[in-house]
Scaffold this active site. Structure first.
Site, PDB file in Angstrom:
ATOM      1  N   ASP A 198       0.830  -1.218   0.000  1.00  0.00           N
ATOM      2  CA  ASP A 198       0.000   0.000   0.000  1.00  0.00           C
ATOM      3  C   ASP A 198       0.862   1.264   0.000  1.00  0.00           C
ATOM      4  OD1 ASP A 198       0.948  -0.121   2.624  1.00  0.00           O
ATOM      5  OD2 ASP A 198      -1.013   0.108   3.574  1.00  0.00           O
ATOM      6  N   GLU A 199       2.171   1.088   0.247  1.00  0.00           N
ATOM      7  CA  GLU A 199       3.039   2.273   0.305  1.00  0.00           C
ATOM      8  C   GLU A 199       3.156   2.967  -1.055  1.00  0.00           C
ATOM      9  OE1 GLU A 199       6.584   1.888   2.704  1.00  0.00           O
ATOM     10  OE2 GLU A 199       5.730   0.182   3.768  1.00  0.00           O
TER      11      GLU A 199
END
Ligand SMILES: NC(=O)c1ccc[n+]([C@@H]2O[C@H](COP(=O)([O-])OP(=O)(O)OC[C@H]3O[C@@H](n4cnc5c(N)ncnc54)[C@H](O)[C@@H]3O)[C@@H](O)[C@H]2O)c1
Length: 354
Positions: free
Chosen positions: A131-132
């Site tokens: 998700d980064e």
């Protein structure tokens, strides 16, 4: 199904390998055995008839071609990566090399193998990402699969680039890919440089527990075995060309995670003073993202996936695992960089006044 898993001697890859074999799949584990790898992570399946290991680097095109020809997999689950943000700040080259160039070579090898086999529709290339890639959230909102990419660290930028390559190999060559973007993982076999093992192991040693900045960064924690369960489900039933965000709505600040683990250890390994007294605030990570939060609606609605444990249960199981597996983590503590402050210019843990 025969699955070629890259990075299967790492933290999440090894959970995938163990779970895939338990589910009756054959696995070919392709791993370069970097500092982050540990073959003990897959010791429980090493002699299984469904398990094979190939010591190879995903940047080595010839080795990949040989492995595809030899093993004839039905699917690829790509987890091999440089994965530690702090190391990406100090030495970004390895992240560009493995996460971008390595993914390129793996895509090429998979594409040639798939095309030579007559482009079977059932083949899958599952790319495991983070998700980064979406960057940092403010106080509100959550990441959906259509959130814009806005990575901020060399690690997340290299993962974002690899996601783009995978999507391009689908759009351009028709390779049947699926992409997943997952929140922060925790659980057994996590390398002792990551936040949760650092908290557990420093607390057990009676050493300062370093928390970056004021510990107000929010992460959306997911147990590694819930992640690997989601990955196997996406592999089996995910739609080709589609992205699935994986998370379980466990938003917690880093300081709260530290407090929760200290409270568990106070029960299981009482010390003279509460473990939380060991917490020390240290210089923040440069460019530290404030908040990540996953909207898991798509994977829940389309694939019926949900995590099987709460964060409280998972943290307690994880602490129990580290208590029972001292020989595993002690052997890794001597590896290069473990126990040192990485990703800042000072080179040492420093207390900050807040
Ligand atoms: N850890 C998390 O919280 C998290 C969350 C979401 C997504 N991910 C992604 O999941 C994947 C696995 O993460 P992890 O935490 O298990 O990582 P890890 O660092 O524990 O393991 C990575 C593995 O990849 C291998 N590897 C590295 N470079 C290689 C190369 N060039 N060729 C072959 N093998 C190589 C290593 O030897 C190691 O076994 C990564 O792609 C990561 O970006 C991780």
């Amino acid at each position: 199904m025969k699955i070629l898993v890259t990075g299967g001697a790492g933290f999440i890859g090894s959970a995938v390998v163990r779970q895939a074999i338990a589910g009756g799949h054959a696995v070919v584990n392709v791993d370069a055995l970097t500092y982050a790898a540990c073959l003990d992570n897959v010791a429980s399946v090493a002699d299984h008839r469904l398990y094979r290991f190939e010591h190879a680097d995903i940047r080595d095109a010839e080795a990949l071609a040989r492995i595809f020809t030899k093993h004839q997999p039905d699917a690829v689950m790509h987890l091999a990566a440089e994965s530690h943000v702090d190391r990406s700040i100090d030495a970004p080259e390895a992240f560009v090399d493995t996460n971008i160039t390595g993914t390129f070579h793996l895509l090429q090898a998979a594409r040639r193998y798939w095309q030579d086999a007559g482009s079977p529709a059932a083949f899958r290339f599952l790319h495991v990402s983070t998700d980064e890639v979406y960057g940092s959230l403010g106080a509100q909102g959550r990441f959906t699969e259509s959130s814009p990419y806005a990575p901020t660290s060399p690690y997340s930028a290299s993962k974002a680039a690899s996601d783009h390559l995978v999507r391009a190999w689908h759009e351009t060559y028709g390779l049947p890919v699926v992409i997943t973007n997952c929140s922060n993982n925790y659980g057994p076999f996590q390398f002792p440089e990551k936040l949760i093992p650092v908290i557990i192991l420093n607390a057990l040693a009676g050493q300062a527990i370093p928390i970056y900045g004021a510990g107000r960064q929010v992460r959306d924690w997911l147990h590694v075995e819930d992640h690997s369960d989601a990955l196997l489900r996406v592999l089996a039933r995910g739609q080709i060309g589609r992205t699935y965000n994986i998370g379980d709505e466990n938003e917690t600040t880093n300081i709260d995670v530290a407090h929760k683990i200290c409270a568990i250890l106070d029960e299981k390994r009482p010390a003279r003073r509460p473990h939380r007294d060991l917490i020390e605030f240290v210089d923040d990570r440069p460019g530290h993202d404030l908040r990540y939060a996953i909207d898991p609606s798509r994977i829940r609605q389309e694939l019926g996936w949900r995590a099987s444990r709460t964060l409280a249960q998972g943290l307690e199981q994880t602490v129990d695992w580290y208590l029972k597996n001292e020989a595993w983590w002690r052997a890794l503590q001597g590896r290069d960089g473990v126990g040192q402050r990485l990703g800042v210019r000072t080179g040492n843990w420093r207390k900050t006044a807040i």
